[in-house]
Design an enzyme around this catalytic site. Structure first.
Site, PDB file in Angstrom:
ATOM      1  N   THR A  88       0.828  -1.208   0.000  1.00 42.72           N
ATOM      2  CA  THR A  88       0.000   0.000   0.000  1.00 42.72           C
ATOM      3  C   THR A  88       0.859   1.252   0.000  1.00 42.72           C
ATOM      4  O   THR A  88       0.438   2.299  -0.500  1.00 42.72           O
ATOM      5  CB  THR A  88      -0.942  -0.007   1.219  1.00 42.72           C
ATOM      6  OG1 THR A  88      -1.686  -1.233   1.219  1.00 42.72           O
ATOM      7  CG2 THR A  88      -1.920   1.154   1.180  1.00 42.72           C
ATOM      8  N   TYR A  92       4.556 -12.491   5.044  1.00 41.85           N
ATOM      9  CA  TYR A  92       3.432 -11.874   4.334  1.00 41.85           C
ATOM     10  C   TYR A  92       3.092 -12.719   3.110  1.00 41.85           C
ATOM     11  O   TYR A  92       3.859 -12.783   2.154  1.00 41.85           O
ATOM     12  CB  TYR A  92       3.828 -10.449   3.956  1.00 41.85           C
ATOM     13  CG  TYR A  92       2.835  -9.639   3.156  1.00 41.85           C
ATOM     14  CD1 TYR A  92       1.501 -10.009   3.013  1.00 41.85           C
ATOM     15  CD2 TYR A  92       3.244  -8.453   2.559  1.00 41.85           C
ATOM     16  CE1 TYR A  92       0.615  -9.243   2.283  1.00 41.85           C
ATOM     17  CE2 TYR A  92       2.367  -7.664   1.833  1.00 41.85           C
ATOM     18  CZ  TYR A  92       1.060  -8.064   1.695  1.00 41.85           C
ATOM     19  OH  TYR A  92       0.188  -7.294   0.967  1.00 41.85           O
ATOM     20  N   LYS A 128       0.974 -12.466   7.989  1.00 43.95           N
ATOM     21  CA  LYS A 128      -0.083 -11.637   7.402  1.00 43.95           C
ATOM     22  C   LYS A 128      -0.769 -12.446   6.325  1.00 43.95           C
ATOM     23  O   LYS A 128      -0.164 -12.808   5.309  1.00 43.95           O
ATOM     24  CB  LYS A 128       0.491 -10.345   6.821  1.00 43.95           C
ATOM     25  CG  LYS A 128      -0.580  -9.468   6.165  1.00 43.95           C
ATOM     26  CD  LYS A 128       0.001  -8.220   5.540  1.00 43.95           C
ATOM     27  CE  LYS A 128      -1.089  -7.429   4.803  1.00 43.95           C
ATOM     28  NZ  LYS A 128      -0.559  -6.219   4.128  1.00 43.95           N
ATOM     29  N   ILE A 179      -3.403  -6.110   9.465  1.00 43.27           N
ATOM     30  CA  ILE A 179      -2.617  -5.102   8.758  1.00 43.27           C
ATOM     31  C   ILE A 179      -3.515  -4.647   7.628  1.00 43.27           C
ATOM     32  O   ILE A 179      -3.772  -5.393   6.684  1.00 43.27           O
ATOM     33  CB  ILE A 179      -1.281  -5.662   8.262  1.00 43.27           C
ATOM     34  CG1 ILE A 179      -0.425  -6.089   9.461  1.00 43.27           C
ATOM     35  CG2 ILE A 179      -0.538  -4.616   7.419  1.00 43.27           C
ATOM     36  CD1 ILE A 179       0.872  -6.783   9.093  1.00 43.27           C
TER      37      ILE A 179
END
Length: 300
Positions: free
Chosen positions: A49, A137, A165, A208
């Site tokens: 992001t 992640y 994540k 997250i």
């Protein structure tokens, strides 16, 4: 950083840019303060992001330094530091830790699509050589490769690999990972906004989140209500935020969230090429979604 600090809401921060493409550090610091004041449990700069793919390594570290400087010891900072190149991931991880990051978020190697043994070795090497808590992640929609459950469970035994994540969209996989790591000091956080509540319901510890950039106080209320066992309240907020959660993925993330923040007056809305601004039609629709969600302040 302790496991309790991998519990709660961690906005996946955007990186604001001036019109000439340079980083707007003043707005970045203001945004870090705004999110911290809303009661989030930590901040995650320079992830997907945050457009890490278009930042130079020096810019990457400068963003981490700016966020750490802005919030001090008020909230933990978990810096994105992954790469598909293990040596590069090591370099970014070391530099981010030296810049003051409390933890690291490492996207799995993308494009070259390693086999499970290569995935395991990649994460183990960074964890062996950089002594800060790290989050694995998994986002196969961006990387082209899923981190399988067995590999994740094996990694959870490493003392520096403290979290995962989950952004695969596969709740069965998430549930199995939680089930098989219950005896480890290991946190599982949602990386799909629409699955925050389902992930918490099977034992996840937080998120997250993209939507937390725009609605941090509501997201904190949702997550902590669920963690406290108040699922009725959590469901209410989940459905309040549902239209915005979906809208923020109408186009490639972070295009819509940058536009939403611009509409709210939180940032310039600019992105780096090859990303583009949100289409005019979508912007009008996004304005309508946001109009139904009056901003709320965190309770003292």
């Amino acid at each position: 950083m302790t496991l309790s600090e991998f519990r709660g809401v961690y906005p996946a921060m955007t990186t604001p840019f001036h019109e000439d493409g340079s980083i707007d550090f003043e707005t970045l610091r203001e945004d870090a303060h705004r999110l911290a004041d809303a009661g989030v449990d930590g901040l995650v700069p320079v992830g997907s992001t945050g457009e890490s793919a278009t930042l130079s390594h020096d810019e990457h570290v400068e963003v981490v330094e700016a966020v750490v400087d802005a919030v001090g010891d008020d909230v933990p900072v978990i810096a994105g530091s992954g790469s598909n190149n293990t040596a590069e991931a090591l370099s970014l991880s070391r530099r981010s830790a030296d810049a003051g990051a409390d933890g690291l978020l490492l996207i799995s190697p993308y494009y070259n699509k390693p086999e499970p043994a290569g995935m395991y070795d990649h994460y183990r090497r960074v964890a062996d050589e950089v002594d800060v808590p790290q989050i694995v992640y998994n986002v196969p929609g961006r990387t082209g490769r899923n981190i399988d459950v067995d590999t994740t469970v094996d990694l959870a035994s490493h003392p520096n690999i403290r979290g995962y994540k989950a952004a695969s969209g596969d709740l069965n996989q998430v549930s199995e990972i939680i089930e098989r790591t219950r005896d480890e000091d290991f946190a599982v956080l949602s990386g799909d906004d629409g699955l925050i509540l389902p992930t918490l319901s099977v034992g996840g510890t937080g998120t997250i989140s993209v939507v937390a950039n725009v609605e941090p106080a509501r997201t904190v209320d949702l997550v902590h209500s669920a963690l406290d066992g108040d699922f009725e309240r959590a469901r209410e907020i989940h459905h309040e935020l549902g239209p915005l959660m979906r809208a923020l993925f109408w186009e490639t993330n972070p295009i819509p969230v940058n536009e939403a923040m611009a509409i709210r007056g939180y940032g310039p809305g600019t992105v780096r090429s090859p990303l583009t601004r949100l289409s005019e039609e979508r912007r009008s629709d996004l304005e309508a979604v946001l109009a139904d969600l009056d901003p709320v302040e965190a309770e003292p």
